[in-house]
Design a protein around this motif. Structure first.
Motif, PDB file in Angstrom:
ATOM      1  N   LEU A  13       0.834  -1.198   0.034  1.00 37.22           N
ATOM      2  CA  LEU A  13      -0.118  -0.165  -0.044  1.00 37.22           C
ATOM      3  C   LEU A  13       0.925   1.246   0.064  1.00 37.22           C
ATOM      4  O   LEU A  13       1.811   1.464   0.876  1.00 37.22           O
ATOM      5  CB  LEU A  13      -0.829  -0.181   1.341  1.00 37.22           C
TER       6      LEU A  13
ATOM      7  N   GLN B 192       1.056   4.423   1.248  1.00 33.34           N
ATOM      8  CA  GLN B 192       0.022   5.144   2.397  1.00 33.34           C
ATOM      9  C   GLN B 192       0.025   6.409   2.221  1.00 33.34           C
ATOM     10  O   GLN B 192      -0.932   7.243   2.714  1.00 33.34           O
ATOM     11  CB  GLN B 192       0.616   4.547   3.625  1.00 33.34           C
TER      12      GLN B 192
ATOM     13  N   LEU C 121      -3.197   7.104   0.926  1.00 28.98           N
ATOM     14  CA  LEU C 121      -4.365   6.458   1.324  1.00 28.98           C
ATOM     15  C   LEU C 121      -5.710   7.557   1.557  1.00 28.98           C
ATOM     16  O   LEU C 121      -6.818   7.213   1.301  1.00 28.98           O
ATOM     17  CB  LEU C 121      -4.160   5.898   2.690  1.00 28.98           C
TER      18      LEU C 121
ATOM     19  N   ALA D  61      -9.062   1.926  -4.886  1.00 25.51           N
ATOM     20  CA  ALA D  61      -8.024   1.432  -4.240  1.00 25.51           C
ATOM     21  C   ALA D  61      -6.979   0.843  -5.041  1.00 25.51           C
ATOM     22  O   ALA D  61      -5.640   1.006  -4.747  1.00 25.51           O
ATOM     23  CB  ALA D  61      -8.609   0.298  -3.406  1.00 25.51           C
TER      24      ALA D  61
ATOM     25  N   THR E 158      -5.116   1.613   6.685  1.00 24.31           N
ATOM     26  CA  THR E 158      -5.204   0.532   5.770  1.00 24.31           C
ATOM     27  C   THR E 158      -6.332   0.859   4.753  1.00 24.31           C
ATOM     28  O   THR E 158      -7.101   1.610   4.911  1.00 24.31           O
ATOM     29  CB  THR E 158      -6.012  -1.028   6.443  1.00 24.31           C
ATOM     30  N   LEU E 159      -6.707  -0.013   3.736  1.00 22.46           N
ATOM     31  CA  LEU E 159      -7.607   0.373   2.932  1.00 22.46           C
ATOM     32  C   LEU E 159      -8.818  -0.047   3.300  1.00 22.46           C
ATOM     33  O   LEU E 159      -9.975   0.860   3.184  1.00 22.46           O
ATOM     34  CB  LEU E 159      -7.540  -0.702   2.023  1.00 22.46           C
TER      35      LEU E 159
ATOM     36  N   ALA F  83      -9.527   3.297   5.138  1.00 17.96           N
ATOM     37  CA  ALA F  83     -10.082   4.385   3.982  1.00 17.96           C
ATOM     38  C   ALA F  83     -11.765   3.998   3.558  1.00 17.96           C
ATOM     39  O   ALA F  83     -12.456   4.988   3.295  1.00 17.96           O
ATOM     40  CB  ALA F  83      -9.155   4.234   2.957  1.00 17.96           C
TER      41      ALA F  83
END
Length: 429
Positions: free
Chosen positions: A38, A40, A43, A53, A125-126, A129
């Motif tokens: 990821l 970040q 994000l 994503a 983290t996703l 989000a």
């Protein structure tokens, strides 16, 4: 039999460590709780519906498809045994290692008030989000159906707690959504009447930046319509809003959408390392490491990234703390890999030295602040030039050509149309 290097976590540090060992005569296993790396720093763009994503995430297996000495596993490490040189996964599997790099990252810190977490999600983290995006967009949907003025006002008051880069970026983007993206799409409410508050306990936002740039960031937030509350300490958060204390006394802020960007805590694996090695943790739960990023008495274990309380060792100067930013994690990953190769050759390891390239933060459209360290000295600027610099720097460091192309395309479309194409949410969580 070739030495086995186990890397826990495929963030910036873990990814760089594995890549730095691509030509080495070692076998590498990368273990991560998710199946993706990821990016970040962007994000918050997923949390605010600016990007999808896949634009900021890449499958770990895809990243290492051509690196034949890497095996990737999706799993959660729950225990480490330094004496037996093993780690245990949540599903019961046990992995052996000759050299261990722990790059497990960080999580949210509510300063001992974890009961606030359900009402004020953080952003790491996703999943975080997606949850923030869902709450923001559904707040407007619920306000459209709400007849009570007080409840409607609470639904349209968005509060971001924490004036660091993440908090500043979220608050500025929330204001842009309300004032530029959503107007004209509702019939009973005017999204431009939404209030965005940024609550910071210290005397200024962006504490890591020089005071002049910090003040410039506050001014740019105000120009976007964000109300910045400095010197405001949060004392309570619940489903109806939050309580703060300022110099004027206690105050209640009604809000149905609160985002936490005020604290960071190291991964719980720091405690697992304490149990097996007796190492020391700092106040934030980070593992205190030696000059070469290893643990005292356990040279085969190195800790990097946000989990490490590391110091930079420059000859002739006193050691300085390494900031918890992505360039630091990347450099630690490369340094850890290089020291493993030195050990395999029977050479002495070298202390970690951090190269500080500065700090960037975007406030909103055409607004950012940049603080760079250059050979000639500090280079500091703000406004539109800083925003362009921030934009191209982040596109440059994204993983993969596809992601760079898609992000540039999405940003160009959003810039000219004010549209945010990732505004799809579901009611069910």
């Amino acid at each position: 039999m070739r030495p086995h290097v186990l890397i826990i976590g495929c963030g910036f540090g873990g990814l760089e460590a594995a890549r730095a060992l691509r030509a080495a005569a070692v076998d590498i296993t990368v273990v991560d709780k998710t199946n993706h790396h990821l990016f970040q720093p962007l994000l918050y763009q997923v949390a605010t519906a600016g990007l999808s994503a896949p634009s900021i995430a890449a499958p770990i297996r895809h990243l290492f498809r051509a690196q034949r000495n890497v095996t990737t596993l999706m799993g959660e490490v729950v225990a480490i045994d330094a004496a037996a040189r093993t780690v245990s996964l949540k599903d019961g599997a046990v992995l052996h290692w000759d050299h261990l790099i722990v790059a497990a990252g960080a999580t949210h810190s509510y300063f001992g008030r974890d009961d606030w977490a359900p009402f004020a999600p953080g952003l790491k983290t996703l999943d975080d989000a997606f949850e923030i995006r869902r709450r923001v967009l559904l707040a407007f949907e619920q306000a459209e159906r709400e007849d009570d003025p007080a409840r409607r006002a609470a639904l349209m008051q968005f509060v971001v707690v924490g004036g660091g880069p993440t908090g500043v970026e979220l608050a500025g983007t929330f204001a842009e959504i309300a004032r530029h993206t959503l107007p004209g799409e509702f019939r009973r409410i005017d999204p431009r009447q939404a209030r965005v508050l940024l609550v910071e306990g210290n005397a200024r936002v962006l504490q890591a930046m020089p005071e002049r740039l910090s003040e410039r960031a506050r001014e740019q937030l105000a120009a976007l319509g964000v109300t910045v509350r400095l010197g405001a300490r949060v004392t309570g958060i619940d489903a109806e809003g939050l309580d703060i204390t300022t110099a004027a006394g206690p105050e209640r802020l009604a809000s149905r959408c609160i985002v936490w960007a005020a604290g960071v805590a190291a991964s719980p694996l720091g405690r697992a390392l304490v149990d097996t090695t007796g190492c020391t943790l700092d106040r934030a739960g980070r593992v205190v490491v030696g000059p070469d990023l290893s643990l005292t008495g356990f040279p085969a274990i190195q800790v990097i990234g946000d989990l490490a309380a590391a110091q930079s060792h420059t000859p002739g100067k006193a050691p300085t703390p390494v900031p918890g930013v992505s360039p630091g994690a990347k450099q630690m990953g490369r340094s850890a890999a290089a020291n493993i190769l030195r050990r395999l050759r029977g050479e002495a390891t070298v202390p970690f030295r951090y190269a500080d390239y500065g700090n960037l933060a975007t406030i909103g459209r055409n607004s950012a602040v940049v603080d760079l360290g250059t050979p000639a000295g500090a280079l500091r600027f703000s406004g539109y030039p800083a925003w362009l610099f921030w934009l191209f720097a982040h596109v440059y460091f994204l993983i993969g050509f596809r992601n760079r192309f898609v992000v540039l395309l999405d940003w160009a479309w959003a810039y000219w149309t004010y549209d945010r194409g990732a505004r799809v949410v579901t009611q069910k969580r």
